[in-house]
Write a protein that holds these residues in place. Structure first.
Motif, PDB file in Angstrom:
ATOM      1  N   THR A 290       0.828  -1.210   0.000  1.00 21.95           N
ATOM      2  CA  THR A 290       0.000   0.000   0.000  1.00 21.95           C
ATOM      3  C   THR A 290       0.858   1.254   0.000  1.00 21.95           C
ATOM      4  O   THR A 290       0.557   2.233  -0.686  1.00 21.95           O
ATOM      5  CB  THR A 290      -0.937   0.012   1.222  1.00 21.95           C
ATOM      6  N   ALA A 291       1.940   1.240   0.783  1.00 21.19           N
ATOM      7  CA  ALA A 291       2.840   2.396   0.830  1.00 21.19           C
ATOM      8  C   ALA A 291       3.441   2.664  -0.540  1.00 21.19           C
ATOM      9  O   ALA A 291       3.524   3.823  -0.982  1.00 21.19           O
ATOM     10  CB  ALA A 291       3.941   2.152   1.858  1.00 21.19           C
ATOM     11  N   LYS A 292       3.860   1.613  -1.232  1.00 21.61           N
ATOM     12  CA  LYS A 292       4.472   1.793  -2.543  1.00 21.61           C
ATOM     13  C   LYS A 292       3.448   2.248  -3.581  1.00 21.61           C
ATOM     14  O   LYS A 292       3.775   3.020  -4.485  1.00 21.61           O
ATOM     15  CB  LYS A 292       5.169   0.494  -2.971  1.00 21.61           C
ATOM     16  N   THR A 293       2.197   1.780  -3.429  1.00 25.24           N
ATOM     17  CA  THR A 293       1.141   2.225  -4.338  1.00 25.24           C
ATOM     18  C   THR A 293       0.896   3.723  -4.180  1.00 25.24           C
ATOM     19  O   THR A 293       0.828   4.466  -5.165  1.00 25.24           O
ATOM     20  CB  THR A 293      -0.170   1.461  -4.060  1.00 25.24           C
ATOM     21  N   LEU A 294       0.772   4.173  -2.928  1.00 21.30           N
ATOM     22  CA  LEU A 294       0.545   5.587  -2.670  1.00 21.30           C
ATOM     23  C   LEU A 294       1.742   6.422  -3.119  1.00 21.30           C
ATOM     24  O   LEU A 294       1.570   7.494  -3.717  1.00 21.30           O
ATOM     25  CB  LEU A 294       0.273   5.818  -1.179  1.00 21.30           C
ATOM     26  N   ALA A 295       2.945   5.931  -2.847  1.00 17.81           N
ATOM     27  CA  ALA A 295       4.147   6.658  -3.260  1.00 17.81           C
ATOM     28  C   ALA A 295       4.207   6.781  -4.777  1.00 17.81           C
ATOM     29  O   ALA A 295       4.572   7.835  -5.316  1.00 17.81           O
ATOM     30  CB  ALA A 295       5.392   5.950  -2.728  1.00 17.81           C
ATOM     31  N   GLY A 296       3.828   5.703  -5.459  1.00 16.54           N
ATOM     32  CA  GLY A 296       3.821   5.741  -6.920  1.00 16.54           C
ATOM     33  C   GLY A 296       2.814   6.735  -7.464  1.00 16.54           C
ATOM     34  O   GLY A 296       3.083   7.452  -8.443  1.00 16.54           O
ATOM     35  N   ASP A 297       1.649   6.816  -6.808  1.00 16.03           N
ATOM     36  CA  ASP A 297       0.595   7.734  -7.257  1.00 16.03           C
ATOM     37  C   ASP A 297       0.959   9.196  -7.010  1.00 16.03           C
ATOM     38  O   ASP A 297       0.450  10.085  -7.703  1.00 16.03           O
ATOM     39  CB  ASP A 297      -0.724   7.420  -6.535  1.00 16.03           C
ATOM     40  N   THR A 298       1.796   9.430  -6.014  1.00 12.74           N
ATOM     41  CA  THR A 298       2.120  10.812  -5.631  1.00 12.74           C
ATOM     42  C   THR A 298       3.540  11.224  -6.014  1.00 12.74           C
ATOM     43  O   THR A 298       3.928  12.373  -5.790  1.00 12.74           O
ATOM     44  CB  THR A 298       1.959  10.983  -4.102  1.00 12.74           C
TER      45      THR A 298
END
Length: 338
Positions: A290-298
């Motif tokens: 989840t952290a990597k998904t959010l980091a990728g989106d932002t």
């Protein structure tokens, strides 16, 4: 805690019965003078933060067994009959109610006289996914509102109630609160093994000083930063955020494996942009997806902020103090400390 993590009550009760039936004659009767473990005080600690206190305060006078082995996520622990049996033979049990439901229930049935719940040794507060200096006043108000109810109550039952009602149990991530817990553990060891009380007192004082120095390092290191907001997968850092006037934004709540809603993920993207967040933190014992998904989106970086629920080969440091200093380094970098 997430309900899906709980061990069925009937299964746990059966395991407890099996683990304790052969120990009923001796449960609660062993002490350091019996020499059952080379004359040492037999201490069972529920997970790493309690183990660290026991080892630091007990020194050479204690033999510490930990229920949660390295690499095991504490919330997911399922006790084996042998571990439940060890509870019944312990001189002292040291745990933190509200972290591990399976452990809480087994300890309640073990009947060991010197059972120490760390949650009763400091004040607990309720923390949500957003925690920090802007949110802390509400928690303090609730805390003070409940003080009248604590007056006259035996055994700090109010703290137990608070834990069950959703108070945040992650007190060890605040060096000041952890020091309060350490003092209570030291007193418990002195009571359980009075022959070595002076040594326990000396060791407790030394640990409290180390934690005081750590508090000073955090206070100084985080005093001037470009932003006060950090985003982390697991909302374990509420006490730390309040102590050092930071804002924690958790992707999930107190349960590290709960899934955030799409609305929460969108909200965090807005927070990251508004508060100039540079880094999304994840932890060592839970998934970083989840952290990597959010980091990728932002378009942000990721890094580790360790909730210190266990020490593994992946931990940045070999003990509590070292890992907390690594956390401080990571926070200073992410927040743009000056």
């Amino acid at each position: 805690m997430n309900v899906r993590r709980l061990i069925p009550t009937t299964a746990l009760a059966g395991a407890v019965a099996l683990g304790l039936v052969s120990l009923s004659a001796c449960a609660g009767t062993s002490d350091a003078a019996d020499g059952g473990n080379g004359g040492k005080l037999d201490v069972v600690a529920s997970f790493y933060p309690m183990q660290y206190l026991a080892e630091q305060i007990g020194g050479g006078h204690v033999a510490v067994e930990t229920l949660t082995k390295p690499g095991v996520e504490p919330h997911d622990l399922e006790l084996k009959p042998k571990q439940i049996g060890a509870l019944g033979e312990a001189d002292v049990i040291l745990y933190l109610k509200g972290i591990q439901p399976a452990v809480d229930e087994a300890i309640a049935q073990a009947g060991v006289r010197n059972t120490v719940d760390a949650a009763t040794l400091t004040k607990l507060e309720a923390h949500g996914t957003s925690t920090g200096h802007d949110h802390g006043e509400e928690g303090h108000a609730e805390e003070h509102a409940g003080e009248e109810g604590h007056a006259g109550e035996e055994g700090h039952e109010g703290h137990d109630h608070g834990s069950e009602a959703g108070a945040d149990p992650h007190v060890w991530l605040d060096p000041v609160k952890y020091a309060e817990v350490a003092k209570g553990v030291g007193s418990a060891f002195e009571k359980a093994d009075p022959d070595h009380a002076a040594d326990y007192k000396k060791n407790t004082d030394a640990l409290v000083k180390k934690l005081g120095d750590l508090d000073t390092e955090f206070e100084t290191g985080l005093k001037n930063t470009a932003t006060r907001t950090f985003i982390t997968t697991h909302s374990a850092f509420g006490y730390l955020a309040e102590r050092y006037h930071l804002d924690q934004e958790g992707i999930s709540g107190l349960d590290p494996e709960s899934e955030p809603s799409p609305a929460r993920m969108k909200e965090l993207q807005e927070v990251a942009a508004k508060d100039k967040v540079s880094t999304i933190f994840f932890e060592t014992l839970a998934s970083d997806k989840t952290a990597k998904t959010l980091a990728g989106d932002t378009g942000l970086k990721t890094d580790v902020l360790d909730p210190l629920e266990g020490i593994t080969d992946k931990s940045r440091g070999g003990d509590y103090i070292e890992v907390m200093r690594s956390n401080l380094t990571a926070l200073k970098k992410a927040l743009g400390a000056k």
